[in-house]
Write an enzyme that holds these catalytic residues in place. Structure first.
Site, PDB file in Angstrom:
ATOM      1  N   SER A 207       0.843  -1.149  -0.094  1.00  0.00           N
ATOM      2  CA  SER A 207       0.415   0.169  -0.332  1.00  0.00           C
ATOM      3  C   SER A 207       0.978   1.032  -0.237  1.00  0.00           C
ATOM      4  CB  SER A 207      -0.605  -0.619   1.127  1.00  0.00           C
ATOM      5  OG  SER A 207      -1.846   0.909   0.902  1.00  0.00           O
ATOM      6  N   ASP A 424      -8.109  -6.946  -4.351  1.00  0.00           N
ATOM      7  CA  ASP A 424      -8.060  -5.390  -3.230  1.00  0.00           C
ATOM      8  C   ASP A 424      -9.142  -4.399  -4.144  1.00  0.00           C
ATOM      9  OD1 ASP A 424      -7.300  -3.156  -2.831  1.00  0.00           O
ATOM     10  OD2 ASP A 424      -5.121  -3.537  -3.564  1.00  0.00           O
ATOM     11  N   HIS A 461      -7.046  -5.562   0.145  1.00  0.00           N
ATOM     12  CA  HIS A 461      -6.339  -5.529   0.135  1.00  0.00           C
ATOM     13  C   HIS A 461      -4.073  -5.985   0.882  1.00  0.00           C
ATOM     14  CE1 HIS A 461      -4.005  -1.454  -0.347  1.00  0.00           C
ATOM     15  NE2 HIS A 461      -4.044  -0.859   1.255  1.00  0.00           N
TER      16      HIS A 461
END
Length: 539
Positions: A207, A424, A461
């Site tokens: 991320s 995601d 994610h």
């Protein structure tokens, strides 16, 4: 630790294994434990730009067994280490708040000669424990003997608190400056403590941590020998535009309240979500040789929502025409008035209908979550939104999706592995894949000899979802850098249980060949469906 043996030791022909071999003889002994508290009184040279360094504490943390943290999260077993805490350039900002790049450097008493910078998450704002768990399977970097550093990127606050942007220096630190500052200082602290410099340096993150790792590759190419980049937040203006556009499309298919506003939580009922998932599996599940509720053959899956449309009025088991249209548009991604893509398409995957986590799958469920209240817009001016993003100087500074000339990083034999969860809900795996392909076109054969991309079916994610989301890409990149062993597949397991699958480099996928479906040896990496093969029944 469930799955630790499979992740670290399973011997499968063609599968890379996690290895704990040291690059230099370990540095250890009681002398290091005695030296640890002395670091608090040592002076270190200012970082680039003359920014002073203050060591606030240094103490030995004893060896610990695996267990659970305060929030019930799994805590890995860790060796004894020297924990160093400090701050770079402590100061009062323009807004009167205290700023500075706070950091933590954990130095194992049995050192393997390696250094790892751990990436952050969200907008950072806190110093996360420096253990190096990103894409490290069941054994984080610190437990392997790495010296590991982490930082808050120059400000303190909640994970999505952007108020630091009122301060120029804090904004620059978050955007890029904290990465080289902490990397260089972390190596200097390790060198002072052990009496020799790290033999090899690595960085890994997902991320925002993935964006930071991309940033290091693009702007500071000599800092690291090997990188692991997960689901990078590499152009958040346009990825946010993509998710906002999708929510507006879903709102257009939702029933209205008395004021004519959409009811986002009713756009797709629980039955509709089950219909979508079942339809997706019917079209794509068997492409990998086994119908097991997972879509491993990502590139071969061409889901058609229209096949689920009701023929005689809306009812459970089928979708209305507006629902089908909303799915088609949302997953295709936004385009401007000239038809140019503003963000990548989003792949259809099983996690798109999930509502069990803190954030729903890509098909929004209309609840208030960590990002705020539900979107209730029925229209969106994509051209105006895109123009505003392009005019945002902060986006221009933080985005890492444009620069693909990596000749300096590759020139010193740097290696990089990318990974991205197909489910995601924030960043499209196809957007990261697009960057990886563009970098390949720019750098040619050098890229093919230095990089791999891994799709992780079902993973949300960075982690979670109905997925084999525990895998050791850190060990794979170490072996590539230090032994010249290019990674093929790596063994992936679930967070619980012993089932294992190979995680294949793109464009490969794990194809079932027969045998025990819970064993990685029952699969091989393939790049296209086997002609005429029938999907095997499975659980």
């Amino acid at each position: 630790m469930p799955g630790a043996v499979l992740v670290g030791l399973l011997a499968v022909p063609g599968l890379a294994q996690a290895r704990g071999a040291t690059s230099v003889p370990p540095a250890s002994g009681s002398g290091l434990a005695q030296r640890c508290p002395l670091l608090a009184g040592m002076r270190f040279a200012p970082t680039d730009g003359g920014r002073p360094v203050q060591i606030m504490a240094a103490q030995v943390v004893p060896q610990s067994a695996a267990g659970q943290g305060a929030q019930g999260e799994a805590q890995p077993a860790l060796p004894a280490y020297c924990k160093v805490s400090g701050v770079i350039d402590p100061r009062k900002g323009a807004d009167g708040r205290a700023y500075g790049i706070r950091f933590e450097v954990n130095l194992p008493l049995a050192w393997n000669g390696r250094f790892l910078l751990q990436g952050g998450g969200g907008l950072n704002g806190s110093v996360r424990p420096a253990v190096g768990g990103a894409a490290a399977g069941a054994v984080p970097a610190l437990a392997r003997g790495f010296a590991v550093a982490s930082h808050d990127s120059g400000h303190q606050g909640a994970v999505f608190d952007a108020s630091f942007r009122t301060d120029q220096r804090a904004t620059l630190d978050f955007a890029q400056a904290a990465v080289p500052a902490v990397a260089q200082l972390g190596k200097a602290i390790a060198t002072r403590f052990y009496g020799r410099a790290p033999a090899h340096s690595y960085m890994a993150g997902c991320s925002t941590g993935g964006r930071e790792t991309m940033l290091a590759m693009e702007r500071y190419p000599a800092l690291f020998d090997g990188l692991v980049i997960g689901a990078p937040a590499m152009r958040t203006g346009f990825s946010n535009l993509g998710t906002t556009y999708a929510k507006v499309m879903f709102n257009q298919a939702a029933p209205r309240d008395g004021q004519g506003l959409p009811l986002p939580d009713k756009a797709f009922s629980a039955a509709d979500r089950q219909t979508i998932r079942a339809g997706l599996l019917a079209q794509c599940d068997g492409l990998d040789g086994r119908a097991d509720g997972m879509i491993m053959a990502v590139a071969q899956c061409h889901f058609r929502p229209a096949a689920l449309q009701c023929h005689a009025g809306k009812q459970d088991g089928c979708l209305s025409a507006p629902q089908v249209e909303a799915l088609d548009r949302a997953f295709a991604g936004p385009r401007d008035a000239a038809g140019r893509a503003l963000y990548a398409p989003v792949p259809y995957d099983t996690g798109m209908v999930d509502t069990s986590g803190p954030v729903s799958g890509y098909i929004a469920d209309g609840r208030t979550d960590i990002l705020g209240p539900p979107n209730r817009d029925l229209s969106i001016d994509l051209d105006a939104r895109a123009a505003a993003i392009r005019a945002d100087w902060m986006q221009a500074l933080t985005d890492t999706d444009g620069w693909t000339d990596l000749s300096s990083f590759l020139g010193h034999q740097g290696k990089v592995l990318f990974y991205h969860g197909v489910s995601d809900p924030w960043f499209s795996a196809l957007d990261t894949l697009d960057y990886w392909k563009r970098a390949g076109k720019t750098n040619g054969a050098a890229w093919a000899q230095s990089s791999r991309f891994y799709m992780v079916p079902g993973m949300a994610h960075c982690q979670g979802g109905d997925a084999f989301d525990r895998f050791d890409l850190l060990g794979a990149v170490v072996d590539w850098v230090e032994r010249g062993e290019a990674p093929a597949a790596v063994v992936a397991t679930r967070s619980q249980g012993i089932a294992a699958r190979p995680l294949c480099p793109w464009p490969g996928y794990a194809r079932y060949n027969g045998g025990d479906p819970d064993r990685a040896e029952s699969y091989s990496c393939a790049e296209a469906p086997v002609a005429g093969a029938a999907a095997a029944a499975g659980g």
